[in-house]
Write an enzyme that holds these catalytic residues in place. Sequence first.
Site, PDB file in Angstrom:
ATOM      1  N   GLU A  96      16.421  55.398-134.132  1.00  0.00           N
ATOM      2  CA  GLU A  96      16.535  54.240-135.027  1.00  0.00           C
ATOM      3  C   GLU A  96      15.232  54.079-135.788  1.00  0.00           C
ATOM      4  OE1 GLU A  96      17.490  50.393-133.297  1.00  0.00           O
ATOM      5  OE2 GLU A  96      17.415  49.422-135.260  1.00  0.00           O
TER       6      GLU A  96
ATOM      7  N   GLU B 255      20.813  48.710-125.936  1.00  0.00           N
ATOM      8  CA  GLU B 255      19.405  48.501-126.292  1.00  0.00           C
ATOM      9  C   GLU B 255      18.697  47.837-125.120  1.00  0.00           C
ATOM     10  OE1 GLU B 255      18.872  47.570-130.938  1.00  0.00           O
ATOM     11  OE2 GLU B 255      19.609  45.921-129.743  1.00  0.00           O
TER      12      GLU B 255
HETATM   13  P1  C2E Z   1      16.819  45.495-133.740  1.00  0.00           P
HETATM   14  O1  C2E Z   1      17.537  46.212-134.827  1.00  0.00           O
HETATM   15  O2  C2E Z   1      17.638  44.847-132.689  1.00  0.00           O
HETATM   16  O3  C2E Z   1      15.823  46.550-133.107  1.00  0.00           O
HETATM   17  C1  C2E Z   1      15.529  46.655-131.749  1.00  0.00           C
HETATM   18  C2  C2E Z   1      14.239  45.963-131.410  1.00  0.00           C
HETATM   19  O4  C2E Z   1      14.052  46.004-129.997  1.00  0.00           O
HETATM   20  C3  C2E Z   1      13.010  46.658-132.001  1.00  0.00           C
HETATM   21  O5  C2E Z   1      12.084  45.638-132.311  1.00  0.00           O
HETATM   22  C4  C2E Z   1      12.514  47.497-130.827  1.00  0.00           C
HETATM   23  O6  C2E Z   1      11.142  47.809-130.912  1.00  0.00           O
HETATM   24  C5  C2E Z   1      12.804  46.573-129.679  1.00  0.00           C
HETATM   25  N1  C2E Z   1      12.955  47.308-128.421  1.00  0.00           N
HETATM   26  C6  C2E Z   1      13.273  48.595-128.265  1.00  0.00           C
HETATM   27  N2  C2E Z   1      13.381  48.936-126.972  1.00  0.00           N
HETATM   28  C7  C2E Z   1      13.136  47.816-126.252  1.00  0.00           C
HETATM   29  C8  C2E Z   1      13.094  47.530-124.832  1.00  0.00           C
HETATM   30  O7  C2E Z   1      13.311  48.370-123.969  1.00  0.00           O
HETATM   31  N3  C2E Z   1      12.809  46.247-124.482  1.00  0.00           N
HETATM   32  C9  C2E Z   1      12.563  45.276-125.403  1.00  0.00           C
HETATM   33  N4  C2E Z   1      12.278  44.051-124.966  1.00  0.00           N
HETATM   34  N5  C2E Z   1      12.594  45.512-126.745  1.00  0.00           N
HETATM   35  C10 C2E Z   1      12.869  46.770-127.177  1.00  0.00           C
HETATM   36  P2  C2E Z   1      11.274  45.638-133.684  1.00  0.00           P
HETATM   37  O8  C2E Z   1      10.904  47.032-134.066  1.00  0.00           O
HETATM   38  O9  C2E Z   1      10.204  44.617-133.527  1.00  0.00           O
HETATM   39  O10 C2E Z   1      12.352  45.157-134.722  1.00  0.00           O
HETATM   40  C11 C2E Z   1      12.836  43.850-134.676  1.00  0.00           C
HETATM   41  C12 C2E Z   1      13.990  43.625-135.601  1.00  0.00           C
HETATM   42  O11 C2E Z   1      13.593  43.690-136.975  1.00  0.00           O
HETATM   43  C13 C2E Z   1      15.077  44.682-135.470  1.00  0.00           C
HETATM   44  O12 C2E Z   1      15.868  44.362-134.362  1.00  0.00           O
HETATM   45  C14 C2E Z   1      15.786  44.531-136.798  1.00  0.00           C
HETATM   46  O13 C2E Z   1      16.715  43.484-136.736  1.00  0.00           O
HETATM   47  C15 C2E Z   1      14.681  44.144-137.742  1.00  0.00           C
HETATM   48  N6  C2E Z   1      14.290  45.313-138.538  1.00  0.00           N
HETATM   49  C16 C2E Z   1      13.479  46.341-138.199  1.00  0.00           C
HETATM   50  N7  C2E Z   1      13.373  47.217-139.212  1.00  0.00           N
HETATM   51  C17 C2E Z   1      14.141  46.747-140.232  1.00  0.00           C
HETATM   52  C18 C2E Z   1      14.460  47.217-141.556  1.00  0.00           C
HETATM   53  O14 C2E Z   1      14.011  48.276-142.027  1.00  0.00           O
HETATM   54  N8  C2E Z   1      15.285  46.436-142.314  1.00  0.00           N
HETATM   55  C19 C2E Z   1      15.820  45.271-141.829  1.00  0.00           C
HETATM   56  N9  C2E Z   1      16.631  44.580-142.631  1.00  0.00           N
HETATM   57  N10 C2E Z   1      15.552  44.820-140.589  1.00  0.00           N
HETATM   58  C20 C2E Z   1      14.724  45.536-139.795  1.00  0.00           C
HETATM   59 CA    CA Z   2      18.985  47.674-135.157  1.00  0.00          CA
HETATM   60 CA    CA Z   3      19.705  45.046-131.827  1.00  0.00          CA
END
Ligand code: C2E
Ligand code: CA
Ligand code: CA
Length: 397
Positions: A176, A353
């Site tokens: 991802e 996830e």
């Molecule tokens: P998401 O799509 O639900 O992405 C998963 C989030 O969970 C990611 O946070 C990831 O780093 C985190 N994560 C992964 N494995 C684990 C785990 O084992 N435990 C826990 N507690 N967390 C884990 P991240 O990278 O901070 O991204 C947060 C949100 O920001 C994403 O949630 C997504 O909704 C949004 N996002 C990220 N990149 C983009 C993008 O390019 N465009 C848009 N529109 N939204 C984005």
């Molecule tokens: Ca996602």
């Molecule tokens: Ca998610």
Amino acid sequence: MRIDELHFLVAEDHDFQRKTLVRMLTSMGAKRVSEAADGRAALGIFIDLTPPVDIIISDLDMPGMDGMAFMRHLGELGVPVSVILSSALDSSLISSVETMTKAYGITLLGAIEKPITPQKLEAMVRNYVAPQRKAAKTAAAVFTLEEIREGLTKGQFEPFFQPKVNIADGHVSGAEALARWRHPVKGVVAPYAFITEMENNGLIDQLTWKMLEIAAQRCREWMGRGLDATVSVNLSLKSLSDSGLADHITELVAAQKLAPKCMVLEITESAAMTDLAKALENLTRLRMKGFGLSIDDYGTGYSSMQQLSRIPFTELKIDQGFVLSAIEKSASKVILSSSLEMAKNLKLKSVAEGVETQAHWNLLKGLGCDIAQGYFVAKPMDAKAFEDWVLEWTPPE
Ligand code: C2E
Ligand code: CA
Ligand code: CA
């Protein structure tokens, strides 16, 4: 979360029934229970009280502000709260109010037909999942709009990649792409600090294009090196109201010489989906071109069965909240296993996830989940680190 740590609010006009509910909660171990005789009083209490209310138990039929109007006002506040509805109305009516409540973006723990018994009540309270991630999302942005704009102009945003691993045989099935800002002073900045600000100020498309372009490029490079993995990109709902979106994405991927089937687009459907028709047109067209479509954060109240039936999804991504708490909470485990069962019946690939430990991995393996994503496998990392990681990866037992 223990019951004695939760703050309850009971909204019920009937004195005797309200007192009965309060008594039931107290005997279940609740220490903080507030009371209101109609929706308006309940709303006042909800806004004023600290610590904030975690669970509201509301009657539907109340004089003054009834339960439905109360739900609407709660939805407009946009504050995370969980609700249990109680009513003497018949179950088909309750079920339509259930749908309405979810559409307002409220987490519904369940609806109970009166008379309420301690067993029914306790079962619903047990469905409660603390909304940690939601709270983090609404945290105030640390950056000004100008700073974000400048970062975009200077090309400081890039995807990090987090592996998605096939649970049955351990192979890396995809990654991802998660946006990161390489800030010259603050270092690597996570999306919570900029996504909402970008969405609210017409900047999200710029980020999306950057993410799609680099993700497609990288994925094709992986293919060239024999790594047969898909790349997933998050699409903002805001972008889906542009009717040219599907064609743009198709052109972009073609320019990078990547087959659409190698890319998965992740969508979190929300109550705020204003332009449903355009979103459906875009998503259906993307699916027709061969892209994968994933329903993200499944189970969080926004994403429901109905969404699954109207959009041609290929993948169901279960929210990390359920995965994380499935070990110690039987209600989360039930939601997890029934979501997996449903994915299987709908012939959708299931992704979990928040797989943080061996125990999570084992549980998911036992439940037949297809793909795991989470810190137990690897954290998101930059493209170079991801490529090195793939070479060294050894699947768990
Ligand atoms: P998401 O799509 O639900 O992405 C998963 C989030 O969970 C990611 O946070 C990831 O780093 C985190 N994560 C992964 N494995 C684990 C785990 O084992 N435990 C826990 N507690 N967390 C884990 P991240 O990278 O901070 O991204 C947060 C949100 O920001 C994403 O949630 C997504 O909704 C949004 N996002 C990220 N990149 C983009 C993008 O390019 N465009 C848009 N529109 N939204 C984005
Ligand atoms: Ca996602
Ligand atoms: Ca998610």
